[in-house]
Design an enzyme around this catalytic site. Sequence first.
Site, short mmCIF file in Angstrom:
data_model
loop_
_atom_site.label_atom_id
_atom_site.label_comp_id
_atom_site.label_asym_id
_atom_site.label_seq_id
_atom_site.Cartn_x
_atom_site.Cartn_y
_atom_site.Cartn_z
N LYS A 33 45.66 38.22 41.69
CA LYS A 33 46.37 39.06 42.66
C LYS A 33 46.33 38.47 44.06
O LYS A 33 47.36 38.37 44.75
CB LYS A 33 45.76 40.46 42.67
CG LYS A 33 46.41 41.42 43.67
CD LYS A 33 45.68 42.76 43.74
CE LYS A 33 44.32 42.60 44.43
NZ LYS A 33 43.65 43.91 44.63
N ASP A 34 45.14 38.02 44.48
CA ASP A 34 45.02 37.51 45.85
C ASP A 34 45.64 36.13 46.00
O ASP A 34 46.14 35.79 47.08
CB ASP A 34 43.55 37.50 46.27
CG ASP A 34 43.01 38.91 46.48
OD1 ASP A 34 43.83 39.84 46.57
OD2 ASP A 34 41.78 39.07 46.56
N ALA A 70 41.15 40.96 37.98
CA ALA A 70 42.25 41.46 38.81
C ALA A 70 42.35 40.73 40.15
O ALA A 70 43.44 40.44 40.63
CB ALA A 70 42.06 42.97 39.05
N CYS A 71 41.21 40.41 40.75
CA CYS A 71 41.22 39.93 42.14
C CYS A 71 41.78 38.53 42.31
O CYS A 71 42.59 38.27 43.20
CB CYS A 71 39.81 39.99 42.70
SG CYS A 71 39.15 41.67 42.86
N LEU A 72 41.34 37.59 41.48
CA LEU A 72 41.73 36.19 41.71
C LEU A 72 43.25 35.98 41.58
O LEU A 72 43.87 35.44 42.49
CB LEU A 72 40.95 35.26 40.79
CG LEU A 72 39.43 35.25 40.97
CD1 LEU A 72 38.80 34.16 40.12
CD2 LEU A 72 39.04 35.07 42.43
#
Length: 287
Positions: free
Chosen positions: A254-255, A250-252
């Site tokens: 999304k950011d 999710a993080c990579l």
Amino acid sequence: MPEHVHIIGAGVVGSATGRALASVGHQVSFVDVNEDRVATMAAEGFGASTSLQLPGDRSTVVLLSVPTPSTGSSYDLSIMEDAARSAGRAFAADPHPHVVVVRSTVTPTFCDTLLTPWLEESSSKRAGEDFFVVSAPEFLREDRALDDALNPWVTVVGAHDENARQRVAEVFAPLGGKEAIFDNPTVAEMIKIVHNCFNAAKISFWNEIWRLCEHLGVDQRQVGQTVAMSAEGSFNPSYGIKGGYPYGGACLPKDLDGLLGLGAAQGVELPLLAAVKVVNQMLAEGR
């Protein structure tokens, strides 16, 4: 055992390499077409000449350390070809199986597709029998080349012949540092180019972040110094180096989207980060 090492090319890299090898007991001599360089090395007590002078009584190690300037899309190998063919002509009249080591930056596959044929043609001898070809690229910083040569953090050696690559590894071993030894010279050639391109990409990444930080009134040095401690890609050498797999979770994604959106809102182009997204999408789609 100490070796007789000939350095063809007494510029920044060649002279630093030769001085370092001499410091650990090898007999080092220099070859350069520039007579001023020859005089400089001779004044330091080294054997120095404008042509390769083989001892005639034993096998030696011949390091090719000549310029390979950029053509804009590749490397100008004309100086390298001249140096290689001159070495081959010297081999023609000598019965000993010398080891030729490429220290310069070259196009991957150079040892197999160009250097070996040049040496065979000019010497009338066969690679793997009468002489051996090894890639051992340098990783020296221009402003501290001698210090880096004396204290290498890694020595990379690639050759098809096991004895040749081990012999070259042993030449550099007394200087210390880690060794990375491969049975294919193209691997070593590729490592050198990727090494520099990684550095270029990292500098470019932080230049993009600097531009965005400038617009936001943020001190980029504080961001960079902290991310160097917090991001696994900075402190874990194994992180992300297995190619062929897109990032997930999710993080990579999304950011990355969030930072690209922030840049667009600030009017700051982030072409490198935009390309990061494109590369990931291509892998995810199997392209």
